[in-house]
Structure formats: C-alpha cells, structure tokens
Design a protein around this motif. Structure first.
Motif, PDB file in Angstrom:
ATOM      1  N   UNK A   1      -9.308  -0.854  -4.161  1.00  0.00           N
ATOM      2  CA  UNK A   1      -9.284  -0.238  -5.605  1.00  0.00           C
ATOM      3  C   UNK A   1      -8.031   0.127  -6.048  1.00  0.00           C
ATOM      4  N   UNK A   2      -7.430   0.965  -5.067  1.00  0.00           N
ATOM      5  CA  UNK A   2      -6.273   1.564  -5.535  1.00  0.00           C
ATOM      6  C   UNK A   2      -4.921   0.625  -5.641  1.00  0.00           C
ATOM      7  N   UNK A   3      -5.074  -0.259  -4.195  1.00  0.00           N
ATOM      8  CA  UNK A   3      -3.789  -1.145  -4.074  1.00  0.00           C
ATOM      9  C   UNK A   3      -3.876  -2.329  -5.128  1.00  0.00           C
TER      10      UNK A   3
ATOM     11  N   UNK B   1       0.717  -1.194  -0.189  1.00  0.00           N
ATOM     12  CA  UNK B   1       0.070  -0.180  -0.019  1.00  0.00           C
ATOM     13  C   UNK B   1       0.695   1.176  -0.192  1.00  0.00           C
ATOM     14  N   UNK B   2       2.088   1.178   0.668  1.00  0.00           N
ATOM     15  CA  UNK B   2       2.810   2.379   0.737  1.00  0.00           C
ATOM     16  C   UNK B   2       3.096   2.714  -0.925  1.00  0.00           C
TER      17      UNK B   2
ATOM     18  N   UNK C   1      -0.550   4.247  -7.992  1.00  0.00           N
ATOM     19  CA  UNK C   1      -0.663   2.986  -9.128  1.00  0.00           C
ATOM     20  C   UNK C   1      -0.633   1.527  -8.169  1.00  0.00           C
ATOM     21  N   UNK C   2      -1.225   0.426  -8.759  1.00  0.00           N
ATOM     22  CA  UNK C   2      -1.404  -0.874  -7.989  1.00  0.00           C
ATOM     23  C   UNK C   2      -0.166  -1.388  -7.485  1.00  0.00           C
ATOM     24  N   UNK C   3      -0.295  -2.017  -6.381  1.00  0.00           N
ATOM     25  CA  UNK C   3       0.798  -2.593  -5.865  1.00  0.00           C
ATOM     26  C   UNK C   3       1.022  -3.946  -6.011  1.00  0.00           C
ATOM     27  N   UNK C   4      -0.196  -4.628  -6.647  1.00  0.00           N
ATOM     28  CA  UNK C   4      -0.319  -5.964  -7.038  1.00  0.00           C
ATOM     29  C   UNK C   4       0.954  -6.528  -7.859  1.00  0.00           C
ATOM     30  N   UNK C   5       1.688  -5.911  -8.729  1.00  0.00           N
ATOM     31  CA  UNK C   5       2.626  -6.377  -9.406  1.00  0.00           C
ATOM     32  C   UNK C   5       3.863  -6.313  -8.606  1.00  0.00           C
ATOM     33  N   UNK C   6       4.037  -5.195  -7.675  1.00  0.00           N
ATOM     34  CA  UNK C   6       5.135  -5.161  -6.973  1.00  0.00           C
ATOM     35  C   UNK C   6       5.077  -6.321  -6.045  1.00  0.00           C
TER      36      UNK C   6
END
Length: 329
Positions: free
Chosen positions: A286-288, A110-111, A118-123
């Motif tokens: 939705x954001x993360x 989330x940070x 941007x989405x954090x899913x890929x990270x």
C-alpha cells in the motif's frame, strides 16, 4: 538454517523473477497439458532451449517443478497452485508482460517511500499511479478486477451485517464496477443505488449491473470522491478505498461523504495479526504502490473524527474485516 543462508534466501531476486518467467511463458499449463520435454517446452513457449534448461534447473531446485528424467518435467504441489480459473488473477499478477508486474516494480523505489511516506510508483514509472491508471487501459482493467474481487468477498458481509431496513438509496463511493453494491441490492429488494467511480469505468460498471439484473435499480455516476458527491442518498459506503490513501487524503474523502449523507459506512480490513497471517507485506505494498496504509480501528476512528463524523457502531469479522457506521458529528 544458519543466518548467512537465511539472509541469502531473503535477498534473492532471481527466484521470484524465475517463477514469474515460468508463469509468463505458461510453463505450468504446458506441463499440465502433457508438454514435458525440454525441446517441446522450448518450442511451445517460444524460448531458447539452452536458456530454458537453465531456468528449469533453478525452478526444479526451488520446487516449482520436478525433473522426472533428464530434461523431462512434471508439476509439483506448488506449480499446481497457479492452475485453474480460481487462480486466474494470481497468474495475471505474476505475468511479467502484464500490469501486475508493473505495479510490483514500485517496490524498487521502497527506500524513497520509507524516507518520504509517499508512493514510489511515480519515481519508478515516471507518473503517479492514479495518473497511469487513467492512461493505461490494461492497468485500469486489471486493478479494477482486483478491486472487484475484493468487493465480491466483502459484499455478503456488508449486505447482512448492517441494518438496511430504514434506508432507501445507497451510494457505493469509489466502488468500481459495483460488485459490492450489487450484493447489497440483491439481498435487499427495497433498495435503489448507484456506484460512483472515475468516468472510464462506466462501460464495465453498467455491464456488470446489467448482468446482475439491476439496471432498473442501480446506476453509474462518473466522478471523483475528492469532489462534491451527489446528494439524495441515505447511506454512503466507502469500501476498501481509504487504505489506498494517506491520512490527509482519507480525511478529504470522508469529509466529502459527510457533506453528502447522514450515514457513512466505512468498510476495511484492519491491520493486525489476523490480516498479517494471510498478507504480511500488504502494508508495504500500500505504501510503495499508492502511498496508502493499513490502519487499526483506532486509526479509522481518528480519521472519522477529523472528517466531522461520529462513530456509532463497529462490527468486525474473522480475518479482520470491519464495518464502521458513522454519522455527522
């Protein structure tokens, strides 16, 4: 509650993972079925008895289970909430072995999302959500099921809240298995339509349309809403899609819709107090997860204008659902 205690409660990660572990091991179902003793629960769930006792101690403390005798457990009002067919999706989301947990782990980034928007899913998982969606069949089916559940909820409002008399053909853009389209066509026999989504969705969509008795009036169209959309439809419906995307991509989607049809219906749930009562963390999800966002009705007007669409009418329902009727500006 004093501030230190409240802060400790807010940052506790053990409890949500303990609850999800209980769901993963099917402990509520086992207790509901009469398996209430520790040793029997451990054997039935495939757990280590000592470790399970430590888990249950905490779950009794937080109220998920009651301990009626030493190492003997019963359901509480809280644990009964995950039983029954109507809570099937909730159990699936909480299962640590399932796609729901994989999606929620994006919160650990989330940070990154707050810093970048941007989405954090890929990270977290090594590839963007929509790429993983097409690669991971379990994730695709699970996410599609959630979207279909939303569509079954919003479908009746869309079917009755818009005047379909002048239309003859409708395209449900990004509509998954066509749950919303099915409701609209069922209530308006003069309509024909199609649902457009990514090609892997085709088998489930065709089956769902057939099960609804609509094979003669509805079809599946494989494609992306970022590419040119098929022409020949009077109305394009974009339902619960724009929230999954940032502003730039949302405008691209609406612009493709404007290119293909004279009428575009935006169906979404508005940001605000009413929605927050039920799901205050949805905007952060939705954001993360996706890099998307909740929006106000003013936000949707701005997106429509940026895509060359003019808002003609708006209708809202209790709970925040909104239907925005747009035409080419």
């Amino acid at each position: 509650m004093d501030p230190a205690t409240e802060l400790a409660r807010l940052v506790d990660l053990a409890t949500p993972f303990a609850v999800r572990t209980a769901i993963t091991l099917r402990l509520p179902q086992l207790v509901d079925g009469g398996t209430s003793g520790l040793d029997e629960l451990a054997e039935a769930s495939g757990a280590d008895p000592d470790s399970l006792a430590r888990l249950m101690r905490h779950l009794v403390t937080v109220g998920l289970f009651a301990e009626t005798a030493p190492h003997t457990y019963a359901l509480t009002e809280v644990s009964r909430q995950v039983l029954g067919e109507d809570h099937r999706w909730q159990r699936g989301w909480l299962d640590l072995d399932g796609p729901g947990a994989k999606m929620d782990l994006a919160y650990s980034g989330m940070a990154h999302s707050v810093r970048t928007g941007e989405s954090a899913y890929g990270l977290v998982h090594g590839m963007p959500f929509w790429q993983d969606y097409q690669r991971d069949e379990r994730l695709r089916l699970f996410f599609g099921g959630i979207m279909a559940a939303h569509a079954w909820q919003t479908g009746p409002a869309v079917a009755t809240g818009y005047d379909w008399a002048a239309a003859s053909r409708v395209l449900d853009v990004g509509g998954g298995i066509g749950a919303l389209l099915s409701e609209v066509l069922a209530q308006h026999p003069h309509l024909r339509g199609a649902v457009l989504d990514l090609p892997p969705v085709e088998p489930e969509a065709k089956q769902a349309l057939a099960d609804a008795g609509l094979s003669e009036r509805a079809e599946f169209v494989g494609g992306s809403f970022f590419d040119p959309l098929p022409a020949g439809y009077d109305v394009l419906v974009v339902s619960r899609v724009l929230t999954d995307w940032g502003d730039e991509d949302a405008v691209r989607i609406l612009r493709r819709c404007r290119e293909a049809a004279g009428t575009v219906l935006i169906v979404e749930v508005l940001a605000g107090e009413e929605h927050a009562k039920n799901n205050a963390s949805f905007d952060l999800q939705s954001l993360t997860l996706l890099g998307g966002r909740e929006r106000s009705i003013e936000d949707f007007r701005g997106l429509a204008a940026a895509a060359g669409l003019a808002v003609r009418t708006e209708r809202t329902w209790q709970g925040g659902l909104v239907l925005i009727d747009c035409g080419a500006g």
